[in-house]
Design a protein around this motif. Structure first.
Motif, PDB file in Angstrom:
ATOM      1  N   GLY A  51      33.491 -12.173 -12.225  1.00 20.84           N
ATOM      2  CA  GLY A  51      34.641 -12.946 -12.846  1.00 20.84           C
ATOM      3  C   GLY A  51      34.647 -14.508 -12.255  1.00 20.84           C
ATOM      4  O   GLY A  51      33.708 -14.973 -12.176  1.00 20.84           O
ATOM      5  N   ASP A  52      35.945 -15.043 -12.197  1.00 21.85           N
ATOM      6  CA  ASP A  52      36.069 -16.390 -11.820  1.00 21.85           C
ATOM      7  C   ASP A  52      35.623 -16.771 -10.288  1.00 21.85           C
ATOM      8  O   ASP A  52      35.888 -17.797  -9.703  1.00 21.85           O
ATOM      9  N   ALA A  53      35.264 -15.745  -9.658  1.00 15.81           N
ATOM     10  CA  ALA A  53      34.666 -15.917  -7.997  1.00 15.81           C
ATOM     11  C   ALA A  53      33.442 -16.729  -8.285  1.00 15.81           C
ATOM     12  O   ALA A  53      32.899 -17.562  -7.185  1.00 15.81           O
ATOM     13  N   VAL A  54      32.838 -16.548  -9.199  1.00 15.38           N
ATOM     14  CA  VAL A  54      31.548 -17.367  -9.454  1.00 15.38           C
ATOM     15  C   VAL A  54      31.836 -18.295 -10.637  1.00 15.38           C
ATOM     16  O   VAL A  54      31.792 -17.994 -11.869  1.00 15.38           O
ATOM     17  N   ARG A  55      31.703 -19.674 -10.175  1.00 17.34           N
ATOM     18  CA  ARG A  55      31.875 -20.760 -11.432  1.00 17.34           C
ATOM     19  C   ARG A  55      30.728 -21.102 -11.906  1.00 17.34           C
ATOM     20  O   ARG A  55      30.730 -22.125 -12.656  1.00 17.34           O
ATOM     21  N   GLY A  56      29.603 -21.056 -11.444  1.00 16.61           N
ATOM     22  CA  GLY A  56      28.244 -21.714 -11.837  1.00 16.61           C
ATOM     23  C   GLY A  56      27.206 -20.885 -11.202  1.00 16.61           C
ATOM     24  O   GLY A  56      27.359 -20.254 -10.056  1.00 16.61           O
ATOM     25  N   VAL A  57      26.195 -20.810 -11.976  1.00 16.65           N
ATOM     26  CA  VAL A  57      24.772 -20.218 -11.447  1.00 16.65           C
ATOM     27  C   VAL A  57      23.732 -21.053 -11.506  1.00 16.65           C
ATOM     28  O   VAL A  57      23.685 -21.729 -12.698  1.00 16.65           O
ATOM     29  N   LEU A  58      22.752 -21.027 -10.329  1.00 15.23           N
ATOM     30  CA  LEU A  58      21.455 -21.744 -10.586  1.00 15.23           C
ATOM     31  C   LEU A  58      20.588 -20.843 -10.524  1.00 15.23           C
ATOM     32  O   LEU A  58      20.308 -20.011  -9.939  1.00 15.23           O
ATOM     33  N   VAL A  59      19.389 -21.041 -11.520  1.00 16.77           N
ATOM     34  CA  VAL A  59      18.301 -20.321 -11.642  1.00 16.77           C
ATOM     35  C   VAL A  59      17.160 -20.869 -11.064  1.00 16.77           C
ATOM     36  O   VAL A  59      16.920 -22.027 -11.459  1.00 16.77           O
TER      37      VAL A  59
END
Ligand code: CO8
Length: 266
Positions: A51-59
């Motif tokens: 949910g909103d605990a992760v605001r963006g993901v880097l691959v």
């Protein structure tokens, strides 16, 4: 079994509101074997639960030479046409999971992003790259064609003319050319500055209304490639949804009251 086989091919780490998905098969230049695609699907399914605990993901790709050098050519070699199609579908499933995640996903390319590697990067929301990066769809050199969105997303990213030139020649372009073509959103001198820049972008996104970012992503993904009239209706529906959120009431009230907004994510 290869020396890489024992270690999990995909790692997910969390640093505050940022999640980092690392493709970790450096000896094969992070090539997308079926188990890597499966692990990527699992990683993005789990991130959807955050949910909103992760605001963006880097691959990112491990090893410093490649983001991803494509599908695993060794794994493709023995496939029947039907199995080839199933592998393509597994890639498309990963792309769909990335696109359905509310949090923006940034492909952080340092080195080769070729074939399925470029297609994976294109499935992300945008691409950051180091000067040491190369982009291409070399499939026709193998008697293949792009199988995981290259014919679909590359023309949307760079226009039909350059996409056709890249796909028919199999030629690679460098980071500066990719940036000028609009394929790369931002270019950095090295990996460290790229990751710092990507983290800073996620922090900037995290200060905004989570609901609005998620709706914007949903509309952008759904509208991509649809006729204008359809795209406009999708935007109207998303705009309406934004009016339903407490965050929209808070955001506009904060502006009018000349104070910082306190977004709550609903
Ligand atoms: N698959 C498997 N192994 C690979 C791949 C790959 N795509 N790319 C590199 N490797 C391996 C090499 O075999 C080599 O292994 P080993 O040391 O055991 O010989 C190791 O990685 C290092 O590679 P090189 O020695 O070739 O390194 P170079 O610096 O000489 O060259 C290149 C780097 C230019 C990136 C070169 O490795 C290359 O051309 N790789 C293949 C690129 C390519 O053609 N990619 C497209 C593959 S087809 C595809 O992606 C189809 C998309 C459809 C996807 C469907 C669902 C995912």
């Amino acid at each position: 079994t290869t020396p890489d086989a024992a270690a999990p091919p995909v790692r997910v780490e969390r640093e505050g509101v940022v999640a980092i998905v690392t493709i970790d098969r450096p000896k094969a230049l992070n090539a997308l074997a079926p188990e890597v695609l499966g692990a990527l699907a699992e990683a993005f399914e789990e991130l959807a639960q955050a949910g909103d605990a992760v605001r963006g993901v880097l691959v990112v790709g491990a090893g410093g030479r490649a983001f991803v050098a494509g599908a695993d050519i060794r794994a493709l070699a023995p496939l029947t046409p039907e199995e080839g199609a199933a592998t393509g579908r597994l890639g498309h499933r990963v792309a769909a999971l990335i696109e359905s995640l509310s949090a923006p996903v940034i492909a952080c390319v340092d080195g080769f992003a070729l074939g399925g590697g470029l297609e994976l990067a294109l499935a992300c929301d945008f691409i950051y790259a180091t000067d040491a990066s190369w982009f291409g769809q070399p499939e026709v050199r193998l008697g293949l064609i792009p199988g995981f969105g290259g014919t679909v997303r590359l023309p949307r990213a760079v226009g039909l003319a350059l996409a056709k030139e890249l796909i028919y020649t199999g030629r690679r372009i460098d980071a500066a050319t990719a940036e000028a073509a609009g394929l790369v959103a931002r270019r950095f001198p090295d990996r460290e500055s790229m990751l710092a820049g990507a983290r800073a972008t996620v922090e900037e996104i995290a200060a905004n209304a989570w609901t609005a970012v998620g709706i914007a992503k949903r509309v952008l993904v759904a509208a991509s490639g649809t006729p204008t009239a359809t795209a406009v209706e999708l935007e109207v529906a998303g705009f309406e949804d934004a009016f339903r959120t407490d965050d929209m009431r808070e955001g506009v009230a904060a502006f009018l009251e000349k104070r910082e907004p306190g977004f709550r994510g609903h």
